[in-house]
Motif scaffolding. Structure first.
Motif, PDB file in Angstrom:
ATOM      1  N   GLY A  62       0.848  -1.202   0.000  1.00 42.08           N
ATOM      2  CA  GLY A  62       0.000   0.000   0.000  1.00 42.08           C
ATOM      3  C   GLY A  62       0.873   1.239   0.000  1.00 42.08           C
ATOM      4  O   GLY A  62       1.883   1.285   0.693  1.00 42.08           O
ATOM      5  N   ILE A  63       0.494   2.221  -0.812  1.00 42.19           N
ATOM      6  CA  ILE A  63       1.285   3.455  -0.907  1.00 42.19           C
ATOM      7  C   ILE A  63       0.363   4.643  -0.654  1.00 42.19           C
ATOM      8  O   ILE A  63      -0.599   4.866  -1.389  1.00 42.19           O
ATOM      9  N   LEU A  64       0.673   5.367   0.403  1.00 41.61           N
ATOM     10  CA  LEU A  64      -0.160   6.509   0.784  1.00 41.61           C
ATOM     11  C   LEU A  64       0.700   7.765   0.816  1.00 41.61           C
ATOM     12  O   LEU A  64       1.709   7.814   1.526  1.00 41.61           O
ATOM     13  N   ALA A  65       0.295   8.765   0.019  1.00 38.96           N
ATOM     14  CA  ALA A  65       0.998  10.050   0.048  1.00 38.96           C
ATOM     15  C   ALA A  65       0.298  10.945   1.061  1.00 38.96           C
ATOM     16  O   ALA A  65      -0.927  10.908   1.178  1.00 38.96           O
ATOM     17  N   PRO A  84       1.929  -2.901  -6.275  1.00 39.94           N
ATOM     18  CA  PRO A  84       1.569  -1.666  -5.578  1.00 39.94           C
ATOM     19  C   PRO A  84       0.065  -1.474  -5.518  1.00 39.94           C
ATOM     20  O   PRO A  84      -0.649  -1.857  -6.445  1.00 39.94           O
ATOM     21  N   LYS A  85      -0.372  -0.899  -4.421  1.00 42.20           N
ATOM     22  CA  LYS A  85      -1.788  -0.537  -4.302  1.00 42.20           C
ATOM     23  C   LYS A  85      -1.827   0.929  -3.881  1.00 42.20           C
ATOM     24  O   LYS A  85      -1.434   1.265  -2.762  1.00 42.20           O
ATOM     25  N   LEU A  86      -2.250   1.787  -4.807  1.00 43.69           N
ATOM     26  CA  LEU A  86      -2.246   3.212  -4.514  1.00 43.69           C
ATOM     27  C   LEU A  86      -3.420   3.553  -3.594  1.00 43.69           C
ATOM     28  O   LEU A  86      -4.565   3.258  -3.911  1.00 43.69           O
ATOM     29  N   LEU A  87      -3.085   4.161  -2.457  1.00 46.25           N
ATOM     30  CA  LEU A  87      -4.117   4.506  -1.475  1.00 46.25           C
ATOM     31  C   LEU A  87      -4.452   5.988  -1.524  1.00 46.25           C
ATOM     32  O   LEU A  87      -5.132   6.505  -0.645  1.00 46.25           O
ATOM     33  N   GLY A  88      -3.944   6.673  -2.555  1.00 44.32           N
ATOM     34  CA  GLY A  88      -4.311   8.070  -2.753  1.00 44.32           C
ATOM     35  C   GLY A  88      -3.503   9.033  -1.900  1.00 44.32           C
ATOM     36  O   GLY A  88      -2.399   8.719  -1.452  1.00 44.32           O
ATOM     37  N   ILE A  89      -4.096  10.209  -1.710  1.00 42.91           N
ATOM     38  CA  ILE A  89      -3.430  11.282  -0.966  1.00 42.91           C
ATOM     39  C   ILE A  89      -4.252  11.541   0.296  1.00 42.91           C
ATOM     40  O   ILE A  89      -5.475  11.645   0.216  1.00 42.91           O
ATOM     41  N   ALA A  90      -3.585  11.629   1.432  1.00 37.23           N
ATOM     42  CA  ALA A  90      -4.291  11.999   2.664  1.00 37.23           C
ATOM     43  C   ALA A  90      -3.837  13.379   3.086  1.00 37.23           C
ATOM     44  O   ALA A  90      -2.647  13.703   3.002  1.00 37.23           O
ATOM     45  N   LEU A  91      -4.791  14.204   3.510  1.00 36.78           N
ATOM     46  CA  LEU A  91      -4.429  15.517   4.041  1.00 36.78           C
ATOM     47  C   LEU A  91      -3.737  15.327   5.392  1.00 36.78           C
ATOM     48  O   LEU A  91      -3.903  14.296   6.040  1.00 36.78           O
ATOM     49  N   THR A 114      -6.076  14.516  11.059  1.00 34.29           N
ATOM     50  CA  THR A 114      -6.180  13.244  11.776  1.00 34.29           C
ATOM     51  C   THR A 114      -7.210  12.262  11.206  1.00 34.29           C
ATOM     52  O   THR A 114      -6.870  11.112  10.937  1.00 34.29           O
ATOM     53  N   GLU A 115      -8.422  12.744  11.013  1.00 39.09           N
ATOM     54  CA  GLU A 115      -9.486  11.806  10.678  1.00 39.09           C
ATOM     55  C   GLU A 115      -9.251  11.119   9.325  1.00 39.09           C
ATOM     56  O   GLU A 115      -9.338   9.904   9.202  1.00 39.09           O
ATOM     57  N   GLN A 116      -8.915  11.960   8.337  1.00 38.73           N
ATOM     58  CA  GLN A 116      -8.671  11.432   6.978  1.00 38.73           C
ATOM     59  C   GLN A 116      -7.502  10.470   6.954  1.00 38.73           C
ATOM     60  O   GLN A 116      -7.549   9.420   6.323  1.00 38.73           O
ATOM     61  N   LEU A 117      -6.468  10.868   7.662  1.00 34.37           N
ATOM     62  CA  LEU A 117      -5.265  10.044   7.687  1.00 34.37           C
ATOM     63  C   LEU A 117      -5.541   8.692   8.342  1.00 34.37           C
ATOM     64  O   LEU A 117      -5.102   7.650   7.836  1.00 34.37           O
ATOM     65  N   SER A 118      -6.273   8.721   9.448  1.00 37.60           N
ATOM     66  CA  SER A 118      -6.594   7.457  10.132  1.00 37.60           C
ATOM     67  C   SER A 118      -7.355   6.540   9.202  1.00 37.60           C
ATOM     68  O   SER A 118      -7.079   5.335   9.122  1.00 37.60           O
ATOM     69  N   LYS A 119      -8.295   7.118   8.463  1.00 37.87           N
ATOM     70  CA  LYS A 119      -9.099   6.326   7.534  1.00 37.87           C
ATOM     71  C   LYS A 119      -8.217   5.702   6.450  1.00 37.87           C
ATOM     72  O   LYS A 119      -8.333   4.525   6.130  1.00 37.87           O
ATOM     73  N   ALA A 120      -7.332   6.546   5.925  1.00 37.43           N
ATOM     74  CA  ALA A 120      -6.460   6.079   4.844  1.00 37.43           C
ATOM     75  C   ALA A 120      -5.531   4.978   5.333  1.00 37.43           C
ATOM     76  O   ALA A 120      -5.291   3.995   4.637  1.00 37.43           O
ATOM     77  N   VAL A 121      -5.022   5.144   6.534  1.00 34.80           N
ATOM     78  CA  VAL A 121      -4.126   4.119   7.083  1.00 34.80           C
ATOM     79  C   VAL A 121      -4.888   2.813   7.262  1.00 34.80           C
ATOM     80  O   VAL A 121      -4.394   1.732   6.924  1.00 34.80           O
ATOM     81  N   ARG A 122      -6.125   2.921   7.760  1.00 31.18           N
ATOM     82  CA  ARG A 122      -6.903   1.684   7.958  1.00 31.18           C
ATOM     83  C   ARG A 122      -7.175   0.978   6.633  1.00 31.18           C
ATOM     84  O   ARG A 122      -7.174  -0.244   6.566  1.00 31.18           O
ATOM     85  N   ALA A 123      -7.359   1.764   5.571  1.00 27.60           N
ATOM     86  CA  ALA A 123      -7.586   1.160   4.251  1.00 27.60           C
ATOM     87  C   ALA A 123      -6.344   0.390   3.802  1.00 27.60           C
ATOM     88  O   ALA A 123      -6.425  -0.524   2.985  1.00 27.60           O
ATOM     89  N   GLY A 124      -5.194   0.771   4.348  1.00 29.01           N
ATOM     90  CA  GLY A 124      -3.950   0.109   3.959  1.00 29.01           C
ATOM     91  C   GLY A 124      -3.681  -1.171   4.727  1.00 29.01           C
ATOM     92  O   GLY A 124      -2.720  -1.886   4.443  1.00 29.01           O
ATOM     93  N   LEU A 161       2.809  -1.401   4.357  1.00 28.59           N
ATOM     94  CA  LEU A 161       2.251  -0.070   4.106  1.00 28.59           C
ATOM     95  C   LEU A 161       3.410   0.924   4.034  1.00 28.59           C
ATOM     96  O   LEU A 161       4.261   0.955   4.920  1.00 28.59           O
ATOM     97  N   ILE A 162       3.419   1.679   2.953  1.00 31.95           N
ATOM     98  CA  ILE A 162       4.433   2.728   2.808  1.00 31.95           C
ATOM     99  C   ILE A 162       3.707   4.066   2.760  1.00 31.95           C
ATOM    100  O   ILE A 162       2.779   4.247   1.976  1.00 31.95           O
ATOM    101  N   THR A 163       4.134   4.991   3.622  1.00 27.57           N
ATOM    102  CA  THR A 163       3.612   6.353   3.516  1.00 27.57           C
ATOM    103  C   THR A 163       4.772   7.251   3.128  1.00 27.57           C
ATOM    104  O   THR A 163       5.932   6.916   3.360  1.00 27.57           O
ATOM    105  N   SER A 164       4.454   8.374   2.488  1.00 30.40           N
ATOM    106  CA  SER A 164       5.520   9.346   2.229  1.00 30.40           C
ATOM    107  C   SER A 164       5.102  10.683   2.799  1.00 30.40           C
ATOM    108  O   SER A 164       3.937  11.071   2.713  1.00 30.40           O
ATOM    109  N   GLY A 165       6.066  11.350   3.417  1.00 31.25           N
ATOM    110  CA  GLY A 165       5.843  12.684   3.958  1.00 31.25           C
ATOM    111  C   GLY A 165       5.410  12.661   5.409  1.00 31.25           C
ATOM    112  O   GLY A 165       5.006  11.624   5.954  1.00 31.25           O
ATOM    113  N   GLY A 166       5.557  13.827   6.026  1.00 36.81           N
ATOM    114  CA  GLY A 166       5.006  14.017   7.360  1.00 36.81           C
ATOM    115  C   GLY A 166       5.798  13.424   8.512  1.00 36.81           C
ATOM    116  O   GLY A 166       5.275  13.317   9.618  1.00 36.81           O
TER     117      GLY A 166
END
Ligand code: AMP
Ligand code: MG
Length: 432
Positions: free
Chosen positions: A202-205, A241-248, A251-261, A267-272
């Motif tokens: 999973g790849i989350l920006a 790879p599974k693109l998980l999109g961009i998270a702002l 907190t709430e959006q990011l938590s959701k995105a992480v759970r989707a991963g 799980l790979i995240t970039s940034g932050g």
């Protein structure tokens, strides 16, 4: 150490960890995945999870290695171009056919490459050593063929089992499958084979400034490139790879995105994850899993997060939080994520090939970090030469485009001068 931090063997704070310490901690949490049975042609680049034993002899029958005449060696012992042995042609057989003819003294069967050797014959005489090419006849059956040379028994015959013997171990479990292995599997009639599964990564920006390519660019925004370079790196080393999109950075959006991963194997995240960063990413990662933030003694790519998330069933998803700068994210992928993915795939060699090259530029190592410098390696007169690809800023993605290797400058080296030997990790071997 806070409650949320993983208790790694190696001290993670205070101060920096070395590349080796960080890598060994990553690898200690990552395991080989399970197996799956797949069509042979889908398995290139995967690791074999079963021993392959030849179920029968290959080739399955004695056959001809040449186009020519199947004969008895005894019949041609004194054959020369002046005194040819004359044999009666009693049949003809091509690849895929079967000749019922019995090669008795004084006879021969016209035979094509790959055709089964007829009974009685032990040798094949290629057309070049016969008068076939100088005579014009419609059909050779019933004619006499002149043989010009004496060949020893077995000449130009491929023996049954000369490639593989029935019961022989032909490919060992743990082998990384290359094109020849796929061919061998087909040659023993296999349609499917058991291999170690490819990991889904999973790849989350993360970042408020990021836009998906294709959307209109507005002031203050940039396109999300990391998801694309990282996904390509995942594919290059064999993962899915599974693109998980961009998270702002929220907190709430990011938590959701992480759970989707969490369905992924990694799980790979970039940034932050950098020190002065807006800390939503760090907070979420710490709240959702067990995470450590490291300062790795390397350049580029100093800040790195690593941890695990737990699924509902208690199973674990390793997480690598890579820095957001495009070059840093690619290089930290190379150093930490690639070996992790290869380990998941069951590979035994987790390292890229390295060469020694003569450096053509000066590099200064001010703060005793391991520098991974983008270089173009050329070969001249049997020697490798490495040249920097331009400015080494961690946002200069085009410097990565021009590079076919990463020169590794050790922590202990204060500077590298033109003429010094450096070790280079080759990213694109076929470019030299
Ligand atoms: P960060 O690690 O989030 O502080 O980001 C460091 C730098 O990398 C910033 O200039 C970001 O705009 C940039 N960056 C972060 N994520 C991405 C991305 N997915 N694609 C391109 N640039 C990025
Ligand atoms: Mg950011």
């Amino acid at each position: 150490m806070s409650r949320k931090e993983i208790r790694f063997d190696v001290k993670t704070s205070p101060g920096m960890v070395s590349v080796e310490e960080a890598l060994s901690m990553v690898l200690s949490v990552v395991n080989e995945l399970g197996c799956q049975s797949k069509p042979v042609l889908k398995c290139l680049g995967q690791v074999l999870a079963e021993n392959i034993v030849a179920p029968f002899d290959i080739p399955p029958f004695d056959n001809s290695a040449m186009d020519g005449y199947a004969v008895r060696a005894d019949d041609i012992v004194s054959a020369t171009s002046e005194t040819p042995a004359l044999l009666r042609v009693i049949g003809e057989v091509s690849a895929g056919g079967l000749s019922q003819a019995q090669v008795k003294p004084g006879t021969a069967v016209r035979i094509m490459t790959g055709a089964p050797l007829p009974e009685g014959a032990d040798t094949v005489v290629p057309f070049e050593y016969t008068n076939e090419l100088s005579r014009e006849v419609g059909s050779w059956i019933g004619e006499e063929i002149g043989i010009f040379a004496s060949l020893s028994p077995g000449a130009n015959v491929r023996r049954a089992g000369e490639d593989m013997r029935r019961g022989e171990l032909v490919i060992q479990r743990g082998t990384l499958l290359r094109p020849a292995h796929i061919g061998v599997l087909a040659s023993i009639g296999r349609r499917t084979v058991t291999v170690i599964r490819r990991p889904v990564v999973g790849i989350l920006a993360t970042g408020n400034e990021l836009l998906a390519p294709g959307r209109a660019l507005s002031r203050g925004k940039i396109y999300n490139s990391n998801s694309y370079s990282l996904a390509s790196q995942v594919m290059e080393c064999g993962g899915i790879p599974k693109l998980l999109g961009i998270a702002l950075d929220e907190t709430e959006q990011l938590s959701k995105a992480v759970r989707a991963g969490l369905e992924c194997d990694l799980l790979i995240t970039s940034g932050g994850v950098s020190v002065g960063d807006y800390d939503a990413v760090k907070r979420v990662l710490a709240a959702e899993g067990e995470i450590s933030f490291w300062t790795v003694r390397m350049k580029p790519g100093k800040p790195l997060a690593f941890g695990i998330f737990r699924r509902r069933d208690g199973s674990v998803v390793p997480h690598l939080g890579l820095p957001g700068n495009p070059v840093s994210s690619m290089i930290t992928f190379e150093v930490f994520a690639r070996p992790a993915i290869l380990k998941m795939m069951g590979a035994t060699n987790l390292a890229r090939p390295r060469i020694v090259a003569v450096m053509e530029d000066t590099l200064v190592n001010k703060d005793h970090r391991r520098i991974f410098a983008r270089v173009m390696v050329n070969k001249q007169g049997g020697k490798y030469f490495a040249k920097l690809t331009g400015p080494q800023g961690s946002g200069i993605l085009t410097s990565m485009v021009k590079a076919n290797g990463l020169a590794v400058i050790p922590e202990t080296a204060e500077r590298v001068e033109p003429g010094d030997n450096v070790e280079v990790i080759m990213l694109a071997e076929d470019s030299i």
